[in-house]
Design a protein around this motif. Structure first.
Motif, PDB file in Angstrom:
ATOM      1  N   GLY A 175       6.022  12.210  -6.508  1.00  0.00           N
ATOM      2  CA  GLY A 175       5.661  10.807  -6.535  1.00  0.00           C
ATOM      3  C   GLY A 175       5.906  10.094  -5.221  1.00  0.00           C
ATOM      4  N   VAL A 176       5.741   8.774  -5.236  1.00  0.00           N
ATOM      5  CA  VAL A 176       5.916   7.955  -4.038  1.00  0.00           C
ATOM      6  C   VAL A 176       7.370   7.989  -3.575  1.00  0.00           C
ATOM      7  CG1 VAL A 176       5.751   5.620  -3.095  1.00  0.00           C
ATOM      8  CG2 VAL A 176       4.005   6.447  -4.676  1.00  0.00           C
ATOM      9  N   GLY A 177       8.308   7.880  -4.512  1.00  0.00           N
ATOM     10  CA  GLY A 177       9.723   7.909  -4.175  1.00  0.00           C
ATOM     11  C   GLY A 177      10.137   9.223  -3.549  1.00  0.00           C
ATOM     12  N   ALA A 178       9.611  10.316  -4.110  1.00  0.00           N
ATOM     13  CA  ALA A 178       9.918  11.641  -3.572  1.00  0.00           C
ATOM     14  C   ALA A 178       9.416  11.770  -2.142  1.00  0.00           C
ATOM     15  CB  ALA A 178       9.290  12.720  -4.451  1.00  0.00           C
ATOM     16  N   GLU A 179       8.243  11.207  -1.876  1.00  0.00           N
ATOM     17  CA  GLU A 179       7.678  11.256  -0.521  1.00  0.00           C
ATOM     18  C   GLU A 179       8.514  10.437   0.456  1.00  0.00           C
ATOM     19  OE1 GLU A 179       5.082  12.142   2.625  1.00  0.00           O
ATOM     20  OE2 GLU A 179       5.366  13.081   0.652  1.00  0.00           O
ATOM     21  N   ILE A 180       8.963   9.265   0.034  1.00  0.00           N
ATOM     22  CA  ILE A 180       9.788   8.417   0.898  1.00  0.00           C
ATOM     23  C   ILE A 180      11.100   9.126   1.232  1.00  0.00           C
ATOM     24  CG2 ILE A 180      11.125   6.278   0.982  1.00  0.00           C
ATOM     25  CD1 ILE A 180       8.906   5.008  -0.735  1.00  0.00           C
ATOM     26  N   CYS A 181      11.743   9.702   0.211  1.00  0.00           N
ATOM     27  CA  CYS A 181      13.011  10.419   0.427  1.00  0.00           C
ATOM     28  C   CYS A 181      12.814  11.598   1.382  1.00  0.00           C
ATOM     29  CB  CYS A 181      13.571  10.908  -0.907  1.00  0.00           C
ATOM     30  SG  CYS A 181      14.145   9.584  -1.993  1.00  0.00           S
ATOM     31  N   ALA A 182      11.702  12.316   1.225  1.00  0.00           N
ATOM     32  CA  ALA A 182      11.421  13.460   2.085  1.00  0.00           C
ATOM     33  C   ALA A 182      11.199  13.024   3.532  1.00  0.00           C
ATOM     34  CB  ALA A 182      10.192  14.210   1.567  1.00  0.00           C
ATOM     35  N   ILE A 188      12.317  10.263   5.010  1.00  0.00           N
ATOM     36  CA  ILE A 188      13.555   9.731   5.589  1.00  0.00           C
ATOM     37  C   ILE A 188      14.403  10.864   6.143  1.00  0.00           C
ATOM     38  CG2 ILE A 188      15.800   8.753   4.922  1.00  0.00           C
ATOM     39  CD1 ILE A 188      13.738   6.646   5.546  1.00  0.00           C
ATOM     40  N   MET A 189      14.350  12.043   5.520  1.00  0.00           N
ATOM     41  CA  MET A 189      15.122  13.199   5.987  1.00  0.00           C
ATOM     42  C   MET A 189      14.645  13.695   7.342  1.00  0.00           C
ATOM     43  SD  MET A 189      15.558  15.427   2.500  1.00  0.00           S
ATOM     44  CE  MET A 189      16.462  16.707   3.391  1.00  0.00           C
ATOM     45  N   GLU A 190      13.427  13.322   7.741  1.00  0.00           N
ATOM     46  CA  GLU A 190      12.823  13.854   8.959  1.00  0.00           C
ATOM     47  C   GLU A 190      12.917  12.900  10.144  1.00  0.00           C
ATOM     48  OE1 GLU A 190       8.869  14.524   7.634  1.00  0.00           O
ATOM     49  OE2 GLU A 190       9.371  16.343   6.511  1.00  0.00           O
ATOM     50  N   VAL A 191      13.533  11.721   9.946  1.00  0.00           N
ATOM     51  CA  VAL A 191      13.560  10.710  11.014  1.00  0.00           C
ATOM     52  C   VAL A 191      15.009  10.307  11.308  1.00  0.00           C
ATOM     53  CG1 VAL A 191      11.267   9.831  10.458  1.00  0.00           C
ATOM     54  CG2 VAL A 191      13.269   8.863   9.309  1.00  0.00           C
ATOM     55  N   THR A 211       0.858  -1.186   0.000  1.00  0.00           N
ATOM     56  CA  THR A 211       0.000   0.000   0.000  1.00  0.00           C
ATOM     57  C   THR A 211       0.893   1.234   0.000  1.00  0.00           C
ATOM     58  OG1 THR A 211      -0.139   0.266   2.422  1.00  0.00           O
ATOM     59  CG2 THR A 211      -1.733  -1.206   1.382  1.00  0.00           C
ATOM     60  N   ILE A 212       0.453   2.279  -0.702  1.00  0.00           N
ATOM     61  CA  ILE A 212       1.179   3.541  -0.677  1.00  0.00           C
ATOM     62  C   ILE A 212       0.442   4.577   0.152  1.00  0.00           C
ATOM     63  CG2 ILE A 212       2.430   3.194  -2.827  1.00  0.00           C
ATOM     64  CD1 ILE A 212       0.321   4.761  -4.287  1.00  0.00           C
ATOM     65  N   ARG A 213      -0.760   4.247   0.560  1.00  0.00           N
ATOM     66  CA  ARG A 213      -1.482   5.055   1.542  1.00  0.00           C
ATOM     67  C   ARG A 213      -2.402   4.137   2.311  1.00  0.00           C
ATOM     68  NH1 ARG A 213      -1.989  10.478   1.906  1.00  0.00           N
ATOM     69  NH2 ARG A 213      -3.494  11.189   3.445  1.00  0.00           N
ATOM     70  N   PRO A 214      -2.099   3.771   3.554  1.00  0.00           N
ATOM     71  CA  PRO A 214      -0.978   4.265   4.359  1.00  0.00           C
ATOM     72  C   PRO A 214       0.364   3.720   3.879  1.00  0.00           C
ATOM     73  CG  PRO A 214      -2.115   2.509   5.519  1.00  0.00           C
ATOM     74  CD  PRO A 214      -2.944   2.809   4.313  1.00  0.00           C
ATOM     75  N   MET A 215       1.438   4.430   4.226  1.00  0.00           N
ATOM     76  CA  MET A 215       2.783   4.064   3.814  1.00  0.00           C
ATOM     77  C   MET A 215       3.546   3.480   5.011  1.00  0.00           C
ATOM     78  SD  MET A 215       5.554   6.585   1.965  1.00  0.00           S
ATOM     79  CE  MET A 215       4.495   6.847   0.539  1.00  0.00           C
ATOM     80  N   ASP A 216       4.111   2.288   4.849  1.00  0.00           N
ATOM     81  CA  ASP A 216       4.807   1.591   5.942  1.00  0.00           C
ATOM     82  C   ASP A 216       6.227   2.129   6.089  1.00  0.00           C
ATOM     83  OD1 ASP A 216       5.739  -0.092   7.864  1.00  0.00           O
ATOM     84  OD2 ASP A 216       5.634  -1.930   6.669  1.00  0.00           O
ATOM     85  N   MET A 217       6.358   3.304   6.695  1.00  0.00           N
ATOM     86  CA  MET A 217       7.669   3.928   6.852  1.00  0.00           C
ATOM     87  C   MET A 217       8.526   3.216   7.903  1.00  0.00           C
ATOM     88  SD  MET A 217       8.204   6.205   4.629  1.00  0.00           S
ATOM     89  CE  MET A 217       9.750   6.756   5.355  1.00  0.00           C
ATOM     90  N   GLU A 218       7.894   2.550   8.880  1.00  0.00           N
ATOM     91  CA  GLU A 218       8.662   1.868   9.928  1.00  0.00           C
ATOM     92  C   GLU A 218       9.555   0.781   9.322  1.00  0.00           C
ATOM     93  OE1 GLU A 218       6.188   0.414  13.012  1.00  0.00           O
ATOM     94  OE2 GLU A 218       5.500   2.398  13.673  1.00  0.00           O
ATOM     95  N   THR A 219       9.013   0.041   8.374  1.00  0.00           N
ATOM     96  CA  THR A 219       9.796  -1.008   7.716  1.00  0.00           C
ATOM     97  C   THR A 219      10.946  -0.411   6.919  1.00  0.00           C
ATOM     98  OG1 THR A 219       7.898  -2.506   7.576  1.00  0.00           O
ATOM     99  CG2 THR A 219       9.700  -2.874   6.019  1.00  0.00           C
ATOM    100  N   ILE A 220      10.658   0.672   6.202  1.00  0.00           N
ATOM    101  CA  ILE A 220      11.680   1.331   5.393  1.00  0.00           C
ATOM    102  C   ILE A 220      12.785   1.897   6.282  1.00  0.00           C
ATOM    103  CG2 ILE A 220      12.132   3.205   3.754  1.00  0.00           C
ATOM    104  CD1 ILE A 220       9.216   2.879   2.804  1.00  0.00           C
TER     105      ILE A 220
END
Length: 285
Positions: free
Chosen positions: A243-250, A252-255, A213-222
């Motif tokens: 896009g999805v990749g841009a959101e993931i990269c953004a 990651i910068m905050e955690v 799923t991309i919404r919700p996004m499993d950021m904990e695993t990433i």
């Protein structure tokens, strides 16, 4: 077929994504009489991509409904039915055409639960084939199956969800690693696994994360994976901007995982998949 210690082993049957989605809908239609399917050519023609094959013959006109070529019209009917307590599956022949019904998808379906203070749920599934497009909206779950197991499980979860869900089915269709985290969804997951196999021969181990799923996004695993591998590559079939990749990269910068990166995150988008994916990973290291 062989018997071992009293157990009978049977070979696994290969199931296509098309058939997996069909099975999922069939099981939910049989389980819950409130579930029905509507869309262009979904009944007598068995669907433009034959995803609904056999359902009309089994469940009849009242539950498998052919509609006119009017996405806004039949999407509105589906949303109204969901508000009234049914569980419609609204198929768009292609998600390009869903834009004709975007007012119903976003304003009538996705926002109603929030705007009603939680009093009115809208249990509806919008599904159909897509390529590189994605749906962005608050309060709208978006599922992107990659393989047959994903497809069947996600379509059943979507039908049972009390909120509106979009299921994007790629019309063309976890490994473990220590060197690079590769995050992808839908069809490009296959390209990532191919690239990971090539890199493995060169001593580079990739951890491929399949985002169901991309919404919700499993950021904990990433985040957990990045903290282990210290490298991040996102791969998708859509555009790089917003896009999805841009959101993931953004994100990651905050955690805290950001502090574990040994190199900048790499975003691979559009149709530059397997070859470019391999080249980028090698360059990254």
């Amino acid at each position: 077929m062989a018997a071992v210690s009293g157990l009978v082993w049977r070979p696994l049957r290969q199931v296509t994504v098309r058939d997996a989605i069909n099975q999922g809908m069939d099981e939910e239609l049989e389980r819950d009489e409130k579930v029905f399917l509507l869309g262009e050519e979904v009944a007598q023609y068995d669907g433009a991509y034959k995803v609904s094959r056999g359902l009309w013959k089994k469940y009849g006109d009242k539950r498998i409904i052919d509609t006119p070529i009017s996405e806004m019209g039949f999407a509105a009917i589906a949303v109204g039915a969901a508000m009234a307590g049914l569980r419609p599956i609204c198929e768009f022949m292609t998600f390009n055409f869903s834009m004709q019904a975007i007012d119903q998808v976003i304003n009538s379906a996705a926002k109603t639960y929030y705007m009603s203070g939680g009093l009115q749920s809208v249990p509806i599934v919008f599904r159909g084939p897509n390529g590189a497009s994605h749906t962005h909206s608050a309060l709208l779950h978006v599922m992107v199956p990659w393989n047959s197991e994903d497809a069947k499980g996600l379509i059943k979860s979507a039908i049972r969800d009390n909120n509106p869900v979009v299921v994007l089915e790629n019309e063309l269709m976890y490994g473990q690693g220590t060197h690079i985290t590769v995050v992808s969804h839908s069809r490009p997951v296959g390209h990532c696994l191919e690239a990971a196999a090539v890199l493995s021969k060169e001593g580079v181990e990739c951890e491929v994360i399949n985002m169901r799923t991309i919404r919700p996004m499993d950021m904990e695993t990433i985040e957990a994976s990045v903290m282990k591998t210290n490298h991040l590559v996102t791969v998708e079939g859509g555009w790089p901007q917003f896009g999805v990749g841009a959101e993931i990269c953004a994100r990651i910068m905050e955690v805290p995982a950001f502090n574990f990166l040994d190199a900048p995150a790499v975003q691979i988008a559009t149709f530059k998949t397997c070859y470019f994916c391999t080249c980028h990973m090698v360059t990254l290291l």
